[in-house]
Scaffold this active site. Structure first.
Site, PDB file in Angstrom:
ATOM      1  CE  LYS A 152      59.631 129.671  56.601  1.00  0.00           C
ATOM      2  NZ  LYS A 152      59.692 129.867  55.135  1.00  0.00           N
ATOM      3  CG  HIS A 182      56.171 123.628  53.769  1.00  0.00           C
ATOM      4  ND1 HIS A 182      57.058 124.650  53.911  1.00  0.00           N
ATOM      5  CD2 HIS A 182      56.731 122.792  52.866  1.00  0.00           C
ATOM      6  CE1 HIS A 182      58.108 124.442  53.137  1.00  0.00           C
ATOM      7  NE2 HIS A 182      57.935 123.313  52.486  1.00  0.00           N
ATOM      8  CE  LYS A 186      58.936 119.393  53.011  1.00  0.00           C
ATOM      9  NZ  LYS A 186      58.836 119.401  51.559  1.00  0.00           N
ATOM     10  CG  HIS A 244      61.267 124.556  57.117  1.00  0.00           C
ATOM     11  ND1 HIS A 244      59.958 124.783  57.460  1.00  0.00           N
ATOM     12  CD2 HIS A 244      61.433 125.157  55.916  1.00  0.00           C
ATOM     13  CE1 HIS A 244      59.375 125.493  56.500  1.00  0.00           C
ATOM     14  NE2 HIS A 244      60.255 125.736  55.559  1.00  0.00           N
TER      15      HIS A 244
HETATM   16  C1  BG6 Z   1      60.170 127.562  52.352  1.00  0.00           C
HETATM   17  C2  BG6 Z   1      61.263 128.583  52.214  1.00  0.00           C
HETATM   18  O1  BG6 Z   1      59.658 127.560  53.647  1.00  0.00           O
HETATM   19  O2  BG6 Z   1      60.679 126.277  52.044  1.00  0.00           O
HETATM   20  C3  BG6 Z   1      61.896 128.530  50.836  1.00  0.00           C
HETATM   21  O3  BG6 Z   1      60.733 129.880  52.440  1.00  0.00           O
HETATM   22  C4  BG6 Z   1      62.300 127.120  50.495  1.00  0.00           C
HETATM   23  O4  BG6 Z   1      63.007 129.411  50.764  1.00  0.00           O
HETATM   24  C5  BG6 Z   1      61.149 126.160  50.723  1.00  0.00           C
HETATM   25  O5  BG6 Z   1      62.688 127.100  49.125  1.00  0.00           O
HETATM   26  C6  BG6 Z   1      61.571 124.722  50.485  1.00  0.00           C
HETATM   27  O6  BG6 Z   1      60.476 123.873  50.650  1.00  0.00           O
HETATM   28  P1  BG6 Z   1      60.555 122.363  50.176  1.00  0.00           P
HETATM   29  O7  BG6 Z   1      59.261 121.773  50.615  1.00  0.00           O
HETATM   30  O8  BG6 Z   1      60.731 122.390  48.691  1.00  0.00           O
HETATM   31  O9  BG6 Z   1      61.739 121.765  50.861  1.00  0.00           O
END
Ligand code: BG6
Length: 490
Positions: A152, A182, A186, A244
């Protein structure tokens, strides 16, 4: 039961980048360490910086040793290293792609099965895909597969997402394209489905009759770090709300699918995303903020505009809050408040389903003064679990009712540790399991939701400052206060 990948290889474009070093390579190592990769698994890196032979493997060795979830074992790494190669080149460089095609073709242990992971700046997606097609890498040899994995953000608005999609589908079949979000990898996000559909106690209240509103929060304490090139001009809403947070909304609000298949899940998510509606007055119901200098963890931190590589006049949002509704029988009239930001009070992602008050209170006002609303809180991270907030009598001779919490914590209830999201997703790509990857339709529906907000911000909005280390701009508090509600302080 373990799912183990068949003969295959992974090519990572942008292998020298942050995501690859911190997440992808350690995830590949973890998969190898858990015995989930096939013998002869080939990891091929492609990037612009000049890394050659040994040096390449050494840098990745350090990444894996530092960031892997599972204990680092030299013998596992050495095994993986045998089939590790690096191709140096520009994404537009035909010679480099020819070399890559040769490398890929020479990895007999993969039987020609390769996934191409585009861990590259969004502006390079189309070039890399076109090159894969041009050099025959997208066409699977007889009996083999070729897959594209695209990080993304998929486009920066609906139109560019459609264009990119056309480019990708010109090279790869629809079921060979894996768009990564991603968050779907999770454990706690997958647990939303378990919580809702494997239990009887939540679903009866999961609707407008009982739910007052839903708050979805993704708060980060970090700033943009070294990601100025990617982040400036994109901002919080495009970076994480479009994908997300709207995925979290979809899983929270969707109907139960007919079966637990990728198709059925995608269909229900799409239905609910298509039912998302924006408030008429976007000025009143959206907020965009940008962090100013402040204090975090006892340290003075610079504001966004003072970060390396950021234009001092930048109006990029590092915080965004929006209110949406879901136009269907289950959710009519229930607001969903979404907020995401960097340099906030602490790192926490959660979904709070906040219930309405009892229709009639038996207890006097003073007895329930300190009583909030009941809530079911899915703690996505970092303290993974679920909290149910309810009222209970304070011990003593008078009747006083106060909020208490019932907690389920992953680390207290299970001995197994959760795999890193990328581990799960890479394994799914190698297995060809698309269940945790958003479909084109979902990506487009999410842009449909965000585009009018981004347009409104561009034409009318200002970006309001908030001091680093706080919970965002006061305007976001006002936005909820207008509705007689307030943000949770996780
Ligand atoms: C990413 C974003 O998709 O997710 C980032 O581009 C962000 O800006 C990150 O810091 C956070 O991921 P997680 O898994 O640490 O919540």
């Amino acid at each position: 039961m373990s799912r183990i990948a068949g003969p295959s290889g992974l090519v990572v474009f942008g292998v020298t980048g942050d995501l690859s070093r911190k997440k992808l390579v350690p995830a590949v190592y973890d998969l190898a360490n858990r015995g989930l990769l096939p013998p002869g698994f080939a990891l091929t890196g492609f990037a612009r910086p000049r890394w050659e032979g040994e040096n390449f493997a050494d840098v990745l060795h350090e990444s894996a040793a530092r960031h892997a979830r599972t204990p680092f074992r030299e013998d596992v790494w050495q095994q993986l290293r045998q089939e590790m190669r690096f191709v140096q080149g520009d994404f537009a460089d035909d010679d480099a792609f020819e070399l890559l095609a040769k490398e890929v073709g020479a990895r007999d242990g993969t039987r020609g099965n390769h996934a191409f992971y585009l861990s590259v700046p969004p502006k390079c997606f189309a070039t890399v895909v076109r090159q894969l097609k041009k050099h025959g890498l997208a066409d699977p040899p007889e009996g083999a597969w070729r897959r594209a994995v695209v990080e993304k953000p998929f486009g920066h608005d609906l139109e560019s997402a459609r264009e990119l999609n056309a480019t990708v589908l010109d090279a790869f079949a629809p079921d060979a394209v894996f768009r990564v979000d991603h968050y779907l990898g999770k454990e706690t996000v997958q647990n939303i489905l378990a919580l809702r559909f494997a239990n009887t106690m939540f679903e009866p209240v999961w609707n407008r009759s009982y739910v007052d509103h839903v708050q979805i929060t993704m708060a980060e304490d970090i700033g943009i770090g070294g990601r100025a090139g990617y982040y400036d001009g994109i901002g919080a809403a495009r970076d994480v709300i479009q994908n997300h947070l709207l995925q979290l909304l979809a899983l929270t609000a969707m109907e139960e699918p007919g079966s637990f298949t990728a198709e059925a899940l995608a269909a229900e998510k799409s239905k609910v995303l298509a039912a998302v509606e924006l408030p008429a007055d976007l000025s009143a119901h959206t907020v965009r903020g940008q962090y100013a200098a402040g204090w975090q963890g006892g340290e003075r931190v610079p504001g966004y505009r003072q970060e390396d590589g950021i234009d001092p006049g930048s109006t990029t949002d590092t915080y965004a809050a929006i209110k949406v509704g879901v136009r269907n029988r289950r959710w009519a009239g229930v607001p969903f408040y979404l907020r995401a930001g960097k340099r906030l009070g602490r790192r926490v992602t959660e979904i709070a389903v906040v219930l309405g008050r009892v229709p009639h209170s038996l207890f006097g006002r003073t007895a329930t003064d300190a009583l909030g609303r009941n809530a079911i809180v899915i703690r996505v991270q970092p303290d993974e679990g679920v909290t149910v907030r309810l009222g209970a009598k304070v011990p003593g001779t008078s009747m006083e009712i106060r909020d208490v919490s019932m907690d389920f914590a992953y680390d207290g209830s299970f001995t197994e540790s959760s795999p890193e999201a990328y581990e799960r997703l890479i394994l799914d790509v190698l297995l060809g399991d698309a269940g945790l990857f958003p479909r084109t339709e979902e990506v487009e529906l999410c842009w449909r939701i965000l585009d009018p907000i981004e347009r409104h911000w561009r034409d009318n909005g200002t970006v309001v400052p908030y001091p680093a280390g706080t919970w965002g701009p006061v305007e976001a508090d006002t936005m909820l206060a207008r509705d007689g509600r307030s943000w949770r302080r996780p």
